[in-house]
Design a protein around this motif. Structure first.
Motif, PDB file in Angstrom:
ATOM      1  N   SER A 157     -58.512  12.481  37.555  1.00 61.69           N
ATOM      2  CA  SER A 157     -57.575  13.486  37.059  1.00 61.69           C
ATOM      3  C   SER A 157     -57.371  13.357  35.552  1.00 61.69           C
ATOM      4  CB  SER A 157     -56.224  13.342  37.772  1.00 61.69           C
ATOM      5  OG  SER A 157     -55.590  12.148  37.366  1.00 61.69           O
ATOM      6  N   ARG A 158     -56.773  14.384  34.990  1.00 63.29           N
ATOM      7  CA  ARG A 158     -56.465  14.398  33.556  1.00 63.29           C
ATOM      8  C   ARG A 158     -55.507  13.266  33.194  1.00 63.29           C
ATOM      9  NH1 ARG A 158     -56.220  18.323  29.401  1.00 63.29           N
ATOM     10  NH2 ARG A 158     -54.500  17.994  27.949  1.00 63.29           N
ATOM     11  N   SER A 159     -54.593  12.950  34.103  1.00 59.97           N
ATOM     12  CA  SER A 159     -53.636  11.869  33.840  1.00 59.97           C
ATOM     13  C   SER A 159     -54.344  10.531  33.704  1.00 59.97           C
ATOM     14  CB  SER A 159     -52.609  11.808  34.973  1.00 59.97           C
ATOM     15  OG  SER A 159     -51.983  13.051  35.162  1.00 59.97           O
ATOM     16  N   GLU A 188     -49.261  13.992  25.733  1.00 55.35           N
ATOM     17  CA  GLU A 188     -49.587  14.258  27.132  1.00 55.35           C
ATOM     18  C   GLU A 188     -48.612  13.557  28.062  1.00 55.35           C
ATOM     19  OE1 GLU A 188     -51.823  15.693  30.462  1.00 55.35           O
ATOM     20  OE2 GLU A 188     -51.685  16.290  28.359  1.00 55.35           O
ATOM     21  N   ALA A 189     -48.235  12.321  27.704  1.00 56.38           N
ATOM     22  CA  ALA A 189     -47.268  11.584  28.522  1.00 56.38           C
ATOM     23  C   ALA A 189     -45.925  12.311  28.575  1.00 56.38           C
ATOM     24  CB  ALA A 189     -47.089  10.175  27.970  1.00 56.38           C
ATOM     25  N   MET A 190     -45.458  12.819  27.438  1.00 58.84           N
ATOM     26  CA  MET A 190     -44.194  13.558  27.420  1.00 58.84           C
ATOM     27  C   MET A 190     -44.308  14.857  28.217  1.00 58.84           C
ATOM     28  SD  MET A 190     -42.295  11.535  25.829  1.00 58.84           S
ATOM     29  CE  MET A 190     -40.865  12.607  25.789  1.00 58.84           C
ATOM     30  N   PHE A 191     -45.456  15.507  28.121  1.00 63.47           N
ATOM     31  CA  PHE A 191     -45.672  16.734  28.887  1.00 63.47           C
ATOM     32  C   PHE A 191     -45.617  16.448  30.387  1.00 63.47           C
ATOM     33  CE2 PHE A 191     -48.773  19.385  31.173  1.00 63.47           C
ATOM     34  CZ  PHE A 191     -48.226  20.638  30.962  1.00 63.47           C
ATOM     35  N   LEU A 192     -46.290  15.380  30.817  1.00 64.57           N
ATOM     36  CA  LEU A 192     -46.293  15.027  32.230  1.00 64.57           C
ATOM     37  C   LEU A 192     -44.896  14.639  32.707  1.00 64.57           C
ATOM     38  CD1 LEU A 192     -49.588  12.922  32.407  1.00 64.57           C
ATOM     39  CD2 LEU A 192     -49.233  15.269  33.175  1.00 64.57           C
ATOM     40  N   LEU A 230     -46.348   9.034  36.424  1.00 67.88           N
ATOM     41  CA  LEU A 230     -46.490   7.698  37.002  1.00 67.88           C
ATOM     42  C   LEU A 230     -47.954   7.266  37.014  1.00 67.88           C
ATOM     43  CD1 LEU A 230     -45.286   5.269  38.519  1.00 67.88           C
ATOM     44  CD2 LEU A 230     -45.569   6.562  40.638  1.00 67.88           C
ATOM     45  N   LEU A 231     -48.840   8.180  37.340  1.00 70.09           N
ATOM     46  CA  LEU A 231     -50.265   7.882  37.334  1.00 70.09           C
ATOM     47  C   LEU A 231     -50.737   7.533  35.931  1.00 70.09           C
ATOM     48  CD1 LEU A 231     -52.879   7.791  38.978  1.00 70.09           C
ATOM     49  CD2 LEU A 231     -53.140  10.240  38.578  1.00 70.09           C
ATOM     50  N   TRP A 232     -50.248   8.250  34.933  1.00 72.75           N
ATOM     51  CA  TRP A 232     -50.585   7.964  33.528  1.00 72.75           C
ATOM     52  C   TRP A 232     -50.132   6.552  33.146  1.00 72.75           C
ATOM     53  CZ3 TRP A 232     -48.456   6.610  28.898  1.00 72.75           C
ATOM     54  CH2 TRP A 232     -49.131   6.946  27.731  1.00 72.75           C
ATOM     55  N   ILE A 233     -48.896   6.224  33.512  1.00 76.42           N
ATOM     56  CA  ILE A 233     -48.338   4.909  33.170  1.00 76.42           C
ATOM     57  C   ILE A 233     -49.130   3.796  33.854  1.00 76.42           C
ATOM     58  CG2 ILE A 233     -46.349   3.409  33.528  1.00 76.42           C
ATOM     59  CD1 ILE A 233     -45.935   5.297  31.245  1.00 76.42           C
TER      60      ILE A 233
END
Length: 683
Positions: A191-193, A444-448, A457-460
């Protein structure tokens, strides 16, 4: 004609359900397909491929094997040559110092970065389908090369270089295989995340790994943040505890100054259209300023690149095939990064410039560039986001800009390498850091965070695991968690209870449209997912739950109906149903039958209807209970519920039957008292 056909007039007078109604219900007939065995998917795929090849003209075959022919055959020299020339020169000037910097990041000598920015560019210009994508060495693949090869052999040995070249050959083979088998869709599961979190962590690791060229002493080579920070701190402790100051403040000041200049030029180039040339000129400025300073002042504390061989790369066959097995995981990872980064950028640029792009052809072009390049001492290359953006912004129209890039790199190899020997190492490190700063995707993190907490959560998770446990583990964990989310969503699909919008024949989710109304004794359920073995248990549980709490939906229709008599399953969103789901549907029908509940199916597609027919579900439920529209199903079910309600009202209860019998016997004088206890005992 096979398949499902929809009749335009409303036919099908279901008189069996309209005995108690003054108005017959007319519905659109659902035509059921026959059960003639369909050709196998492999056979139909072969037939489709054969038919496609037969239809291809000679020009189509040329387009397939030489995508460059698309723009070469229609090239307008007056309109396209000047912008292509300017874009090629701009990106070529940017590519020369960047390629040397990325080679140092990969643990290779700068000359191999120049080689990697030369041969693959020409190959891709011919066999690649994107007209603006700029390929060559990039930061992520360089870090991956350094990470895996550093665990096998020391970077100062020739084996290290041979394995890097072999890795390019393996990546090219793998990319070509995936393109020929059309397997690029596999990367969609990343995924993009995951990509954003991975690139953010990688950018931080890359920046820390370049700190040694700023502070003047060696630090541990690692792809994990803890060892890097520990080595930087421990090195500083040793410096402070020794009599000789090892920290080189001159190198630090020079590197920081060059980095600041590059970042300012990049910011100005992005902010002002008239100054966009500054964005590409930043790396060249860094090299020129650093080299000029070294030439003028000869500072002994500042390390330089050193000797660089002059001339074009020579043909040589990749070696060390005995290490192929150990390089396979990294090959897969680099290929994944190439597909996600290069193909994604290429598609975006193609859409902006108004031409079509075949992802598999693009992947084949990248693979061929790596394969051919590996015979000329190239390490893995792919599309660069920053250089491709500059190429597009500079006005590149066709692959001629790529040919100009390659020509500039060839000139640099043939004539300018003696000038590169005095380039400070800190200048190259500043170029790398300035390039990867843009990969820190906090936006992107702020957008998610605002849009989807699960993706955040996946990004983190991906970012933290990559930072603390390494790139390979970070990607695996990120992909694993991403797939776990996909599996969870698939196994727990969205199911909605539908109600009729007032004044229409449309049925929508009653939670989304509270004004919609339902009918007593009828539950309309919509399943928004394929039905298969992993989610059929969840679906049947939800159906039972809706049956029990049907009173909570309110409703219209017969007011004396207190239980569910009809369950309508809207199958328009259902794209697939497997054998496990079919068997569960049969069991559910039998269970409902025992409780006097009728199942109705609305709007199944042709494939699902054919599966149900072959499995005997259509005959089990009855063809008359399959409908084109939800509204048709509701009308028939309403009459069914009304009939049941009226029959229940006409049918006397057992106590009523006994009272009527006693009254009849008393009136006729045929009342038998033998079964009653006598009032007095007989003598």
């Amino acid at each position: 004609m096979d398949g499902i056909r929809y009749s335009s007039p409303s036919v099908g007078d279901l008189s069996s359900f309209s005995a108690a109604s003054s108005r017959p219900v007319k519905v659109i007939q659902l035509q059921h397909p026959d059960t003639t065995p369909a050709p196998s998917s492999s056979f139909s795929f072969f037939e489709e491929w054969k038919a496609k090849t037969v239809r291809m003209s000679r020009k189509d075959w040329i387009y397939l094997f030489l995508p460059c022919y698309r723009w070469m055959s229609t090239y307008d020299w007056r309109e396209n040559l000047q912008p292509d020339l300017m874009a090629g020169i701009t990106v070529g000037v940017m590519l020369v110092p960047q390629s040397m910097s990325y080679a140092k990041l990969a643990g290779l000598r700068p000359i191999y970065g120049l080689y990697s920015g030369f041969i693959p560019v020409f190959v891709y210009a011919i066999f690649g389908s994107s007209r603006q994508l700029a390929i060559g060495p990039v930061a992520l693949t360089s870090l991956l090369v350094s990470n895996v090869l550093g665990n096998i052999v020391d970077s100062s040995e020739q084996l290290y270089t041979d394995l890097a070249v072999l890795l390019a050959f393996m990546v090219g083979i793998f990319e070509c295989i995936m393109a020929l088998l059309r397997l690029g869709w596999l990367i969609r599961f990343i995924s993009r995340s995951v990509i954003s979190g991975f690139t953010t962590a990688s950018a931080i690791v890359i920046s820390l790994s370049q700190a040694k060229y700023f502070i003047g002493y060696e630090i541990e080579r690692s792809s994990k943040i803890i060892p890097l920070i520990q080595s930087i701190v421990s090195g500083a402790d040793k410096v402070s505890g020794s009599d000789v100051l090892q920290f080189e403040w001159r190198t630090f000041v020079m590197g920081s100054t060059i980095l600041a200049i590059i970042l300012v030029m990049k910011h100005l180039g992005k902010s002002y259209k008239s100054l966009r040339f500054l964005r590409a000129a930043g790396p060249l400025t860094a090299v020129v300023l650093g080299t000029a300073f070294v030439k003028l002042f000869h500072p002994p504390s500042i390390t330089v690149v050193g000797e660089i061989p002059q001339g074009l790369p020579r043909f040589s066959i990749p070696k060390e095939f005995g290490h192929v097995q150990s390089l396979i995981p990294t090959t897969i990872l680099i290929t994944g990064v190439a597909i996600l980064e290069s193909v994604g950028i290429a598609k975006a640029l193609a859409a902006k410039n108004g031409y079509e792009l075949d992802s598999n052809q693009e992947l084949f072009g990248l693979g061929l560039a790596n394969i051919v390049g590996s015979f000329f001492s190239v390490y893995p290359t792919t599309g660069s986001f920053s250089r491709s953006a500059v190429n597009h912004e500079s006005g590149a129209k066709t692959g001629v800009s790529g040919l100009i890039m390659g020509f500039i790199m060839g000139c640099a190899l043939q004539f300018l390498t003696p000038l590169f020997e005095e380039i400070p190492q800190c200048a190259l490190a500043a170029i790398v850091i300035s390039a990867v700063v843009g990969l820190v995707d906090y936006e992107e993190a702020m957008f998610l965070w605002h849009v989807d907490k699960k993706d955040f959560l996946l990004w983190i998770i991906t970012c933290i695991v990559t930072l603390f446990f390494g790139i390979e583990i970070g990607v695996l964990v990120g992909v694993g968690v991403s797939l776990a989310f996909v599996i969870h969503e698939s196994a727990n699909p969205h199911i909605a209870v539908l109600g009729r919008l007032p004044g229409t024949t449309l049925y929508r989710n009653i939670q989304q449209y509270p004004e919609s109304y339902t009918y007593n004794g009828i539950v309309v359920v919509q399943i928004d997912a394929p039905i298969y073995f992993a989610n059929i248990s969840y679906i049947t549980d939800r159906l039972r739950e809706y049956e029990l709490c049907a009173d909570g939906f309110g409703g219209r229709g017969p007011t004396d109906v207190k239980q569910v008599h009809c369950v309508i399953i809207e199958m328009a969103p259902v794209t697939y149903i497997d054998s496990s789901a079919v068997e569960a549907l049969k069991d559910l029908y039998q269970e409902y039958k025992l409780r006097n509940i009728q199942i109705a199916i609305s709007n199944p597609n042709q494939g699902i209807l054919l599966t149900l027919k072959r499995a005997g579900v259509v005959d089990l439920i009855g063809k008359e209970w399959f409908f084109v529209r939800v509204h048709d199903a509701v009308q028939v079910c309403l009459q069914h519920v009304q009939n049941l309600s009226e029959k229940a009202q006409r049918k006397p209860t057992p106590s009523q039957k006994q009272d009527e019998s006693l009254l009849s016997n008393l009136e006729s004088g045929r009342f038998d008292q033998s079964h009653l206890e006598p009032l007095l005992k007989r003598t």
